[in-house]
Scaffold this motif. Structure first.
Motif, PDB file in Angstrom:
ATOM      1  N   LYS A  15      40.972  46.660  45.579  1.00  0.00           N
ATOM      2  CA  LYS A  15      42.181  46.085  45.897  1.00  0.00           C
ATOM      3  C   LYS A  15      43.396  47.722  44.882  1.00  0.00           C
ATOM      4  O   LYS A  15      43.638  47.922  43.659  1.00  0.00           O
ATOM      5  CB  LYS A  15      42.699  45.665  44.493  1.00  0.00           C
ATOM      6  CG  LYS A  15      41.781  44.535  45.143  1.00  0.00           C
ATOM      7  CD  LYS A  15      42.891  43.653  46.302  1.00  0.00           C
ATOM      8  CE  LYS A  15      42.341  41.694  46.603  1.00  0.00           C
ATOM      9  NZ  LYS A  15      42.787  41.633  47.949  1.00  0.00           N
ATOM     10  N   GLY A  16      42.742  48.956  44.979  1.00  0.00           N
ATOM     11  CA  GLY A  16      43.443  49.997  44.865  1.00  0.00           C
ATOM     12  C   GLY A  16      43.159  50.679  43.343  1.00  0.00           C
ATOM     13  O   GLY A  16      44.061  50.445  43.017  1.00  0.00           O
ATOM     14  N   PHE A  17      42.200  50.482  42.841  1.00  0.00           N
ATOM     15  CA  PHE A  17      41.198  51.032  41.430  1.00  0.00           C
ATOM     16  C   PHE A  17      40.621  52.507  41.790  1.00  0.00           C
ATOM     17  O   PHE A  17      39.505  51.861  42.392  1.00  0.00           O
ATOM     18  CB  PHE A  17      41.224  50.077  40.942  1.00  0.00           C
ATOM     19  CG  PHE A  17      42.267  49.139  40.092  1.00  0.00           C
ATOM     20  CD1 PHE A  17      42.985  48.597  38.914  1.00  0.00           C
ATOM     21  CD2 PHE A  17      42.000  48.007  41.299  1.00  0.00           C
ATOM     22  CE1 PHE A  17      43.642  48.046  38.764  1.00  0.00           C
ATOM     23  CE2 PHE A  17      43.519  46.546  40.721  1.00  0.00           C
ATOM     24  CZ  PHE A  17      43.667  47.599  39.928  1.00  0.00           C
ATOM     25  N   LEU A  46      45.325  54.554  40.306  1.00  0.00           N
ATOM     26  CA  LEU A  46      45.624  52.658  41.099  1.00  0.00           C
ATOM     27  C   LEU A  46      46.475  53.560  42.076  1.00  0.00           C
ATOM     28  O   LEU A  46      47.298  54.676  42.232  1.00  0.00           O
ATOM     29  CB  LEU A  46      47.066  52.886  39.951  1.00  0.00           C
ATOM     30  CG  LEU A  46      46.698  52.295  38.767  1.00  0.00           C
ATOM     31  CD1 LEU A  46      47.367  51.791  37.405  1.00  0.00           C
ATOM     32  CD2 LEU A  46      45.351  50.955  38.510  1.00  0.00           C
ATOM     33  N   TYR A  47      46.036  52.946  43.075  1.00  0.00           N
ATOM     34  CA  TYR A  47      46.624  53.046  44.823  1.00  0.00           C
ATOM     35  C   TYR A  47      47.885  51.789  45.317  1.00  0.00           C
ATOM     36  O   TYR A  47      47.244  51.059  45.761  1.00  0.00           O
ATOM     37  CB  TYR A  47      45.922  53.123  46.031  1.00  0.00           C
ATOM     38  CG  TYR A  47      44.740  54.081  45.078  1.00  0.00           C
ATOM     39  CD1 TYR A  47      45.053  55.852  45.709  1.00  0.00           C
ATOM     40  CD2 TYR A  47      43.779  53.933  44.694  1.00  0.00           C
ATOM     41  CE1 TYR A  47      44.389  56.929  45.162  1.00  0.00           C
ATOM     42  CE2 TYR A  47      43.307  54.833  44.082  1.00  0.00           C
ATOM     43  CZ  TYR A  47      43.450  56.481  44.810  1.00  0.00           C
ATOM     44  OH  TYR A  47      42.368  57.725  44.179  1.00  0.00           O
ATOM     45  N   PRO A  48      49.258  51.358  44.698  1.00  0.00           N
ATOM     46  CA  PRO A  48      49.404  50.448  44.435  1.00  0.00           C
ATOM     47  C   PRO A  48      49.891  49.927  45.962  1.00  0.00           C
ATOM     48  O   PRO A  48      50.134  48.893  46.252  1.00  0.00           O
ATOM     49  CB  PRO A  48      51.691  50.822  43.689  1.00  0.00           C
ATOM     50  CG  PRO A  48      50.785  52.040  42.781  1.00  0.00           C
ATOM     51  CD  PRO A  48      50.007  52.601  43.671  1.00  0.00           C
ATOM     52  N   SER A  52      47.993  49.955  48.939  1.00  0.00           N
ATOM     53  CA  SER A  52      46.636  48.957  48.686  1.00  0.00           C
ATOM     54  C   SER A  52      47.292  47.655  48.884  1.00  0.00           C
ATOM     55  O   SER A  52      46.195  46.744  49.235  1.00  0.00           O
ATOM     56  CB  SER A  52      45.560  49.376  48.753  1.00  0.00           C
ATOM     57  OG  SER A  52      45.597  49.926  47.379  1.00  0.00           O
ATOM     58  N   TRP A  53      47.122  47.624  47.699  1.00  0.00           N
ATOM     59  CA  TRP A  53      47.632  46.210  46.518  1.00  0.00           C
ATOM     60  C   TRP A  53      48.174  44.832  47.805  1.00  0.00           C
ATOM     61  O   TRP A  53      47.808  44.087  48.400  1.00  0.00           O
ATOM     62  CB  TRP A  53      48.441  45.782  45.285  1.00  0.00           C
ATOM     63  CG  TRP A  53      47.548  46.454  44.533  1.00  0.00           C
ATOM     64  CD1 TRP A  53      46.156  47.350  44.429  1.00  0.00           C
ATOM     65  CD2 TRP A  53      48.380  47.178  43.565  1.00  0.00           C
ATOM     66  NE1 TRP A  53      46.503  48.373  43.182  1.00  0.00           N
ATOM     67  CE2 TRP A  53      47.450  48.153  42.904  1.00  0.00           C
ATOM     68  CE3 TRP A  53      49.711  47.243  43.158  1.00  0.00           C
ATOM     69  CZ2 TRP A  53      47.641  48.860  41.417  1.00  0.00           C
ATOM     70  CZ3 TRP A  53      49.993  47.723  41.850  1.00  0.00           C
ATOM     71  CH2 TRP A  53      48.975  48.622  40.676  1.00  0.00           C
ATOM     72  N   PHE A  54      49.411  45.717  48.402  1.00  0.00           N
ATOM     73  CA  PHE A  54      50.626  45.345  49.167  1.00  0.00           C
ATOM     74  C   PHE A  54      49.622  45.466  51.048  1.00  0.00           C
ATOM     75  O   PHE A  54      50.384  44.355  51.532  1.00  0.00           O
ATOM     76  CB  PHE A  54      51.627  45.671  49.708  1.00  0.00           C
ATOM     77  CG  PHE A  54      52.674  45.456  48.225  1.00  0.00           C
ATOM     78  CD1 PHE A  54      52.627  44.461  47.534  1.00  0.00           C
ATOM     79  CD2 PHE A  54      52.677  46.452  47.560  1.00  0.00           C
ATOM     80  CE1 PHE A  54      54.064  44.339  46.457  1.00  0.00           C
ATOM     81  CE2 PHE A  54      53.077  46.536  46.139  1.00  0.00           C
ATOM     82  CZ  PHE A  54      53.539  45.939  45.648  1.00  0.00           C
ATOM     83  N   GLY A  97      46.302  44.197  50.963  1.00  0.00           N
ATOM     84  CA  GLY A  97      45.544  43.471  51.543  1.00  0.00           C
ATOM     85  C   GLY A  97      44.293  43.738  51.619  1.00  0.00           C
ATOM     86  O   GLY A  97      43.247  43.595  51.562  1.00  0.00           O
ATOM     87  N   ASN A  98      44.176  45.351  50.840  1.00  0.00           N
ATOM     88  CA  ASN A  98      42.525  45.488  51.061  1.00  0.00           C
ATOM     89  C   ASN A  98      42.161  45.508  49.499  1.00  0.00           C
ATOM     90  O   ASN A  98      42.696  45.502  48.749  1.00  0.00           O
ATOM     91  CB  ASN A  98      42.677  47.254  51.233  1.00  0.00           C
ATOM     92  CG  ASN A  98      43.574  47.329  52.432  1.00  0.00           C
ATOM     93  OD1 ASN A  98      43.195  46.808  53.531  1.00  0.00           O
ATOM     94  ND2 ASN A  98      44.090  48.651  52.849  1.00  0.00           N
TER      95      ASN A  98
END
Length: 313
Positions: free
Chosen positions: A278-280, A304-306, A308-310, A312-313
């Motif tokens: 989830k992009g952390f 944080l890689y925002p 990647s949250w959208f 769905g990774n």
């Protein structure tokens, strides 16, 4: 291909013609965690916030949207640095950009006793895309002390760097950086040259950087106001090398070393990176002077890689 190499060589030779001094210490204090873990190497492949400080062209090397927080503490003398950085090469693949802010505080008997603010910004543009890539970039550094005067006034710093990275099949990369190309406030920092090369082989990355120094200040001591600012009129080099071991997609190990000839300073470093779902991302790094291990830094970074949250990774 020959044209590209000719351009690189011309840029290299034109930068060597400058009198050179290594990066200002005010900038080095703000190095992100990943850079510290590699002994300051990475001018040929630094991305995201690390590119803001080492080579602005690296802002466009990887497709990323990142937000980072960094905390660093130095033990002798005691210094603290808290920073946040934002970089984006995701929204517009033809123009990558980054912006960062840092707050620094030094010991009571230094010019940083009441802290200092620093802003860093940069952009990069891919000139050639494909298996062979050429990227150009530029950045600016602004540094302002809140208290403490030198020669009757507060010390400010405003300087700019120009960088280039040539990448061949993402296995070999060459980076060239002209530091302090524009220095409007603090004239003691003259233009300098940094060159880096890296080679990617399976899960290993090898990196080696060189920075040319001329008309050099002892920045370690003078930068904190702990001693005089006598100038050393000599030519020397600063070398930095590092290796990255990708144990898995989620865990990386870094180690590096650097040697500053003019300040006779050798440092060793190591770092760890953990990438979570989830992009952390979480990073830690430690580097120390081999002659005095109390003269060391510990740095912790959270990424944080925002996007990647959208995804769905």
């Amino acid at each position: 291909m020959r044209t590209i190499l000719t351009i690189c060589l011309a840029a290299l030779l034109s930068t060597v013609a400058f009198d050179a001094v290594a990066q200002p210490r005010e900038v080095q204090w703000q190095f992100p965690t990943r850079t510290r873990g590699l002994g300051g190497a990475g001018r040929s492949f630094a991305t995201a916030s690390n590119a803001l400080f080492l080579n602005p062209a690296g802002l466009a090397l990887a497709t990323q949207y990142t937000i980072e927080g960094v905390y660093s503490v130095g033990f002798d003398p005691v210094t603290h640095s808290v920073g946040t950085n934002w970089t984006d090469s995701y929204m517009n693949p033809w123009l990558a950009a980054g912006l960062g802010y840092s707050y620094l505080e030094g010991p009571k008997d230094s010019t940083l006793s009441k802290g200092a603010h620093a802003l860093n910004g940069g952009f990069a543009v891919p000139i050639i895309k494909g298996e062979t890539r050429l990227i150009l970039g530029a950045n600016v550094h602004w540094f302002r002390e809140l208290a403490g005067k030198r020669n009757g006034k507060k010390r400010d710093l405003f300087t700019s760097d120009l960088g280039m990275i040539l990448s061949i099949k993402d296995m070999f990369r060459l980076g060239v950086v002209g530091y302090n190309v524009l220095s409007l406030v603090d004239s003691k920092y003259k233009p300098s040259l940094g060159v880096g090369a890296s080679f990617w082989w399976r899960r290993l990355v090898f990196a080696f950087d060189v920075v040319a120094d001329w008309d050099h200040f002892d920045q370690d001591k003078a930068g904190l106001g702990l001693s005089g600012t006598d100038k050393v009129s000599a030519f020397g080099m600063t070398y930095a090398g590092g290796i990255i071991v990708a144990a898995s997609k989620m865990f990386m190990i870094r180690a590096g070393a650097s040697h500053d000839q003019l300040n006779v300073r050798t440092e060793v470093s190591m770092g760890l990176s953990f990438m979570f779902p989830k992009g952390f991302g979480l990073e830690a790094a430690y580097h120390a002077n081999v002659r005095d291990f109390e003269d060391s830094f510990l740095s912790i970074g959270l990424q944080l890689y925002p996007m990647s949250w959208f995804a769905g990774n």
